[in-house]
Design an enzyme around this catalytic site. Sequence first.
Site, mmCIF file in Angstrom:
data_model
loop_
_atom_site.group_PDB
_atom_site.id
_atom_site.type_symbol
_atom_site.label_atom_id
_atom_site.label_comp_id
_atom_site.label_asym_id
_atom_site.label_seq_id
_atom_site.Cartn_x
_atom_site.Cartn_y
_atom_site.Cartn_z
ATOM 1 N N ASP A 138 0.848 -1.190 0.000
ATOM 2 C CA ASP A 138 0.000 0.000 0.000
ATOM 3 C C ASP A 138 0.891 1.250 0.000
ATOM 4 O O ASP A 138 2.108 1.144 -0.155
ATOM 5 C CB ASP A 138 -0.963 -0.017 1.189
ATOM 6 C CG ASP A 138 -0.250 -0.070 2.540
ATOM 7 O OD1 ASP A 138 0.943 0.293 2.621
ATOM 8 O OD2 ASP A 138 -0.899 -0.458 3.519
ATOM 9 N N ARG A 139 0.308 2.410 0.179
ATOM 10 C CA ARG A 139 1.075 3.669 0.138
ATOM 11 C C ARG A 139 2.142 3.762 1.212
ATOM 12 O O ARG A 139 3.100 4.508 1.095
ATOM 13 C CB ARG A 139 0.121 4.862 0.274
ATOM 14 C CG ARG A 139 -0.698 5.095 -0.976
ATOM 15 C CD ARG A 139 -1.574 6.279 -0.830
ATOM 16 N NE ARG A 139 -0.771 7.490 -0.620
ATOM 17 C CZ ARG A 139 -1.268 8.687 -0.470
ATOM 18 N NH1 ARG A 139 -2.566 8.869 -0.491
ATOM 19 N NH2 ARG A 139 -0.487 9.719 -0.292
#
Length: 134
Positions: free
Chosen positions: A18-19
Site C-alpha cells: 500500500d502507500r
Amino acid sequence: MSNDFVEIEERVRYAETDRMGVAHHSNHLIWFEMGRSEFCRRKGLPYSEIEKSGYSLVVVEIFCRYKKPLKYEQKFLIRTYLEELNNKKAKFKYELINHEDSTIIAEGYSIHVVTNSEGKSSTLPDGILHRLKN
C-alpha cells in the site's frame, strides 16, 4: 499436526504494498495458495494433475491471523502443512515467517472439499490421497 511441511521463500513486491510500503492483507491469501500449490507439487502431485483426474479441492473456509506487517522488499518464508486429509476434505495450515529472525508474521488455514468435474461433492481416489500424505 504433522512436522511434514513445505517451505518456499518469497519477497514482498512493490505491487503488493500500500502507500505506506506495507504488504496489503489480501496478498496473504495469495501467498497461502502459492504454498498449497508448492506443497502438492513437491508431493509429486501438481494441482493441475488433480484437476486432470477430474477432481478439485474447493476452498470452503479460509482464515488468516495477522501478527506483524510485511514491508516492501522484505524476504519471508511460506511454510505449508497438510493438517488433515481424508477422501472428502483437506485442511492446510500456513505460516508466513520473517526470513531474518524466524518470527511468525501471519498464520492461517484453509479447508477444502472434494468435488468432481461437474462441481458435485465427491471423494478422492486412494492414489491421490496416498501421494498427498507421503
